[in-house]
Design a protein around this motif. Sequence first.
Motif, mmCIF file in Angstrom:
data_model
loop_
_atom_site.group_PDB
_atom_site.id
_atom_site.type_symbol
_atom_site.label_atom_id
_atom_site.label_comp_id
_atom_site.label_asym_id
_atom_site.label_seq_id
_atom_site.Cartn_x
_atom_site.Cartn_y
_atom_site.Cartn_z
ATOM 1 N N LEU A 78 0.877 -1.292 0.013
ATOM 2 C CA LEU A 78 -0.031 0.008 -0.136
ATOM 3 C C LEU A 78 0.832 1.305 -0.077
ATOM 4 O O LEU A 78 1.801 1.294 0.806
ATOM 5 C CB LEU A 78 -1.038 0.007 1.126
ATOM 6 C CG LEU A 78 -1.918 1.180 1.271
ATOM 7 C CD1 LEU A 78 -2.922 1.037 0.276
ATOM 8 C CD2 LEU A 78 -2.608 1.202 2.550
ATOM 9 N N CYS A 79 0.633 2.095 -0.991
ATOM 10 C CA CYS A 79 1.439 3.492 -1.172
ATOM 11 C C CYS A 79 0.339 4.526 -1.113
ATOM 12 O O CYS A 79 -0.198 4.724 -2.207
ATOM 13 C CB CYS A 79 2.441 3.232 -2.188
ATOM 14 S SG CYS A 79 3.553 4.846 -2.283
ATOM 15 N N SER A 84 1.027 9.357 -9.215
ATOM 16 C CA SER A 84 1.433 9.628 -10.657
ATOM 17 C C SER A 84 1.431 8.142 -11.113
ATOM 18 O O SER A 84 2.499 7.498 -10.661
ATOM 19 C CB SER A 84 2.488 10.588 -11.131
ATOM 20 O OG SER A 84 1.981 11.786 -10.463
ATOM 21 N N PRO A 85 0.809 7.470 -12.000
ATOM 22 C CA PRO A 85 0.970 6.201 -12.505
ATOM 23 C C PRO A 85 2.383 6.018 -13.378
ATOM 24 O O PRO A 85 2.482 7.088 -14.221
ATOM 25 C CB PRO A 85 -0.202 5.885 -13.335
ATOM 26 C CG PRO A 85 -0.990 7.061 -13.571
ATOM 27 C CD PRO A 85 -0.571 7.971 -12.421
ATOM 28 N N THR A 86 3.030 5.068 -13.230
ATOM 29 C CA THR A 86 4.315 4.891 -14.073
ATOM 30 C C THR A 86 5.298 6.211 -13.999
ATOM 31 O O THR A 86 6.244 6.248 -14.789
ATOM 32 C CB THR A 86 3.770 4.718 -15.615
ATOM 33 O OG1 THR A 86 3.179 5.943 -16.244
ATOM 34 C CG2 THR A 86 2.836 3.576 -15.681
ATOM 35 N N GLN A 87 5.204 6.833 -13.073
ATOM 36 C CA GLN A 87 5.924 7.886 -12.756
ATOM 37 C C GLN A 87 6.458 8.108 -11.097
ATOM 38 O O GLN A 87 5.626 7.642 -10.091
ATOM 39 C CB GLN A 87 5.647 9.302 -13.150
ATOM 40 C CG GLN A 87 5.265 9.613 -14.536
ATOM 41 C CD GLN A 87 4.644 10.906 -14.871
ATOM 42 O OE1 GLN A 87 4.583 11.759 -14.273
ATOM 43 N NE2 GLN A 87 4.597 11.052 -16.231
ATOM 44 N N CYS A 88 7.683 8.526 -10.904
ATOM 45 C CA CYS A 88 7.995 8.589 -9.443
ATOM 46 C C CYS A 88 7.643 9.970 -8.798
ATOM 47 O O CYS A 88 7.860 10.844 -9.432
ATOM 48 C CB CYS A 88 9.624 8.678 -9.484
ATOM 49 S SG CYS A 88 10.389 8.901 -7.710
ATOM 50 N N ASP A 89 6.914 9.625 -7.764
ATOM 51 C CA ASP A 89 6.667 10.872 -6.850
ATOM 52 C C ASP A 89 7.483 11.564 -6.128
ATOM 53 O O ASP A 89 8.185 10.502 -5.429
ATOM 54 C CB ASP A 89 5.246 10.574 -6.254
ATOM 55 C CG ASP A 89 3.993 10.417 -7.356
ATOM 56 O OD1 ASP A 89 3.330 11.260 -7.488
ATOM 57 O OD2 ASP A 89 3.845 9.186 -7.688
ATOM 58 N N VAL A 90 7.877 12.802 -5.833
ATOM 59 C CA VAL A 90 8.712 13.231 -5.090
ATOM 60 C C VAL A 90 8.566 12.890 -3.685
ATOM 61 O O VAL A 90 7.422 13.077 -3.070
ATOM 62 C CB VAL A 90 9.005 14.915 -5.281
ATOM 63 C CG1 VAL A 90 10.119 15.497 -4.708
ATOM 64 C CG2 VAL A 90 8.974 15.161 -6.807
ATOM 65 N N CYS A 94 7.788 4.890 -0.861
ATOM 66 C CA CYS A 94 6.995 3.516 -0.962
ATOM 67 C C CYS A 94 6.495 3.413 -2.741
ATOM 68 O O CYS A 94 5.751 2.417 -3.023
ATOM 69 C CB CYS A 94 5.758 3.494 -0.184
ATOM 70 S SG CYS A 94 4.494 4.732 -0.377
ATOM 71 N N ASP A 95 6.891 4.542 -3.621
ATOM 72 C CA ASP A 95 6.550 4.432 -4.963
ATOM 73 C C ASP A 95 7.321 3.621 -5.618
ATOM 74 O O ASP A 95 8.482 3.477 -5.660
ATOM 75 C CB ASP A 95 6.558 5.707 -5.520
ATOM 76 C CG ASP A 95 6.100 6.034 -6.743
ATOM 77 O OD1 ASP A 95 5.620 4.804 -7.458
ATOM 78 O OD2 ASP A 95 5.745 6.931 -7.263
ATOM 79 N N PRO A 96 6.796 2.236 -6.002
ATOM 80 C CA PRO A 96 7.553 1.343 -6.605
ATOM 81 C C PRO A 96 8.244 1.832 -8.032
ATOM 82 O O PRO A 96 9.140 1.246 -8.642
ATOM 83 C CB PRO A 96 6.606 0.191 -7.043
ATOM 84 C CG PRO A 96 5.293 0.693 -7.145
ATOM 85 C CD PRO A 96 5.384 1.950 -6.218
ATOM 86 N N ASP A 97 7.817 3.044 -8.734
ATOM 87 C CA ASP A 97 8.397 3.549 -9.919
ATOM 88 C C ASP A 97 9.723 4.472 -9.617
ATOM 89 O O ASP A 97 10.480 4.715 -10.571
ATOM 90 C CB ASP A 97 7.365 4.549 -10.602
ATOM 91 C CG ASP A 97 6.026 3.682 -10.882
ATOM 92 O OD1 ASP A 97 6.243 2.472 -11.323
ATOM 93 O OD2 ASP A 97 4.764 4.423 -10.903
#
Length: 588
Positions: A78-79, A84-90, A94-97
Amino acid sequence: MGPRGLPPPLLLVLLGGWASVSAQTGVTPAVTTEGLNSTEAAPATLGPSLSPRPPGTPKAPAPTSTPRPTPVTDVATLCVCDLSPTQCDVNCCCDPDCTSADFSVFSACSVPVVTGDSQFCSKKAAIYSLNFTADPPQRLFKLVDQINPSIFCIHITNYKPALSFISPEVPDENNFDQLMKTSDGFALNAESDVSFTTILDAPDTAKYEFGVRLQTSDSFLRFPSPLTSSLCTDNNPAAFLVNQAVKCTRNIGLEQCEEAEALSMSYYSSLEILRVPNSRKKVPITIQSIIVQSLNRTRTRREDTGMLRPALADTGHVLLCTNVVLEVMYSLTYTDAGEVTTADLSFLLGTVSNVMLPLQQTFEIQFIQENTKPVPLSGNPGYVAGLPLAAGVQPRRGSGIIQTTNRYGQLTILHSTAEQDCLALEGIRTPVLFGHNMQSGCKLRLSGALPCWLVEQKVQSLLWGQSFPDYVAPFGNSRAQDVLDWVPVRFISQSANEKDSCQLPVALVIEVLWTKYGSLLNPQAKIVNVTASLISSSFPETSSENERTVLISTTVTFVDVSAPAEAGFRAPPTINARLPFDFFFPFV
């Protein structure tokens, strides 16, 4: 034998429950480093040891309930900051991208801990952090079991459906009869539905209170009003002590005017209002006046108040509908006990043609307390010349304005007589009238035997009066509770200090600045500033044998500070038209 006052089985069950909670405190969290294939074990946390059971105490029975099932949501996956899908959030650790290159620009983890349900005694928690000492920086991840310190937590569950929302059963042809048997107490007919709603919304008190809708013999008094659009909504209830005046439109064809209930007088006058909520005593609505308006807007009042119905009239070239309700005004009288005593109704009927559609109607309702006289105003809204100024005092900060019941005694000055004796005029005042410049005065004989401070107090009481106001109403109909709208009185003292002299106030100068407010066709007088200046003079100390006469005066001046009126007109339309290039051929 257990302790006195507590049954032994209950005590044993509580001890067994505490042992079950304490046995789960020992956990071994797993620590994962981003980018590494190693996992280290954190030191285990041991729970408190249990004291041995006393000899002869039976073992607590094992709980028969089902243990808590596995949570549906895995906190490790859970994150909540991954937006933002398929993008790294600043700063979203826990963002897998996100990659190691992204971690190098992170300042901290925006969501460092992700936990499960906080009501359980034991819950999973995902902890995120950053290791900036590594090159490149790495993300650290821990999955631990957290223990709820509260004694009121869920340890075991015996009702699995409570952990999730139950989908309601949709009625169909197979289960309709079964649902009807389980849903007893609810009626599907219109009459029962109305009475059920009325009982729920009805107040328990035996009187009407502010904002409570007025009940009638069948439901409530309907007051048509526009809601989301300008169209009339007939199901709007009339509330007690809430004066309203609205306008709305109706999209009704002229051919349907005889069948439309909203255009008929009986639709508004055939109801009976309950005297108090849930009472059997009813107050009929009485028609007080009927005014008929023709096509050219001339109005005539009818002598009788009989019922008139809309009627179509074909004049050959145009179709008309007569006796159509254009305006409705309710006037309800109530007592201080919250009872409705009378209900009066006034109509404006008119003749309508096709060019007047859609039809606009006006509705108004007002409440008048029984055995009370209306408060006279000095203007509505602007002041009227010759009427007294409305003024009052504010006893404390944040409170409303307090006014005397005598509106001619709210702002007063000295009263002049032929004798001009100040001592004989004490207590006699003259009201300040709007637009009237005034001047009054009297003479005061002073002897040297009187001390200066005593004479000063006497003169000030003559000039100010018993209670000089500190606020003046900007309009003639200003309400006392709207303190921010009132104009404060500016007090100014002017004196000439001389040595070995007595300072005595000799004049009070009141200056009222007003302006014209509103339309050029009907401007309203509004007070914008009030100044009260107390002017003092120096008098030499007199001996006991000498007497001196001092002239005391009061002046009121009204000054018009209105800006020059400039009529505003719309800009004339411009024609942006282009002529053909050969329009003036062959002249040009």
